[in-house]
Motif scaffolding. Sequence first.
Motif, short mmCIF file in Angstrom:
data_model
loop_
_atom_site.label_atom_id
_atom_site.label_comp_id
_atom_site.label_asym_id
_atom_site.label_seq_id
_atom_site.Cartn_x
_atom_site.Cartn_y
_atom_site.Cartn_z
N ASP A 98 0.83 -1.21 0.00
CA ASP A 98 0.00 0.00 0.00
C ASP A 98 0.86 1.26 0.00
O ASP A 98 0.51 2.27 -0.64
N ARG A 101 2.32 1.74 -3.55
CA ARG A 101 1.27 2.18 -4.48
C ARG A 101 0.85 3.63 -4.21
O ARG A 101 0.62 4.41 -5.15
N ALA A 102 0.79 4.01 -2.93
CA ALA A 102 0.44 5.39 -2.60
C ALA A 102 1.53 6.35 -3.09
O ALA A 102 1.23 7.44 -3.60
N LYS A 105 1.27 6.76 -6.85
CA LYS A 105 0.11 7.58 -7.19
C LYS A 105 0.38 9.05 -6.93
O LYS A 105 0.10 9.91 -7.79
N ALA A 108 2.88 10.46 -9.47
CA ALA A 108 2.26 10.66 -10.78
C ALA A 108 1.38 11.91 -10.78
O ALA A 108 1.39 12.69 -11.74
N GLU A 109 0.64 12.12 -9.69
CA GLU A 109 -0.25 13.29 -9.60
C GLU A 109 0.54 14.59 -9.58
O GLU A 109 0.08 15.62 -10.09
#
Length: 310
Positions: A98, A101-102, A105, A108-109
């Motif tokens: 997790d 993955r966080a 993310k 990428a943002e």
Amino acid sequence: MRKRGPLKGSGGKVRRSLEGKGATPPKEARHWYKDKARTERIAREDRGGGSRPSSAPRQRKSDDAPEYIGGRNPVAEALAAGVPASALYVASRLDGDDRVRASLKLAAERGIALLEVSRDKLDRLTEGAVHQGIALQIPAYDYAHPSELIEIAQDAAEIPLIVALDGVTDPRNLGAIARSATAFGAHGLLVPSRRSAGVTGGAWKTSAGTLATMRVARAANLTAALREYREAGIFVVGLDGEATVDLDEVSLLGEPLVIVVGSEGKGLSRLVREQCDYVARIPMFAAAESLNAGVAAGIALYEVARQRRR
């Protein structure tokens, strides 16, 4: 009659001089081997073929060199806190959880470059620290000028509270002090440019992202910077276990204030001590050599916040 010496070829002096000196020693035993091996090792490192052993001295990084935060929790916390970053390095074939993955993310943002690299590359970037297959590259820290810390307090219409570090060389202590300073309402940290910890990857990691909002100023001369603070109407209180006054007895904690934290063991330097309006100690129930710099700063900042609430 004079005694004659041995004749050539008779097995005398000349024969002894022709005797061998034993087997040729291996290269490891020859006087030049260590220097040659060291030269070859350095050449391999320059080509990226391996890391230098921890016992060898490291070259000091330039002020504009990037820093790296390694580890799944530290990277996720830094990205969540908005720490400025330029690239996220992820090990090839990494088993993500997790936190990974966080981090992907959030990166990428924010438009942060995602780079897949080998674990050897991550080892070199993080200088052998535990990275768990992920590292965040952050640009060199943009230090503030000491006067900017006063401006931050003035813009917030608050009584200035600054923490100065005298001889604190462990970046983890700087990160821990940044966390306490953020928690208790300080307006910035002040560090000298020499013989002091700076805002490195280790400091970012320990600060849990608080260095993204807590400004750090750097002074070429800490003593001169403290003198200028005093001339601007700010009181200076140094922490020292050998002091005769307890911190809670100091009447200046509600005034514009600089708290100076010395190094563990050595305490405050003589010149810095001379710039202090008060030198106070943190009272302890049991005898101890000294408190960790991060712990001492946290206790002192709590006492300041307690008195100011009153």
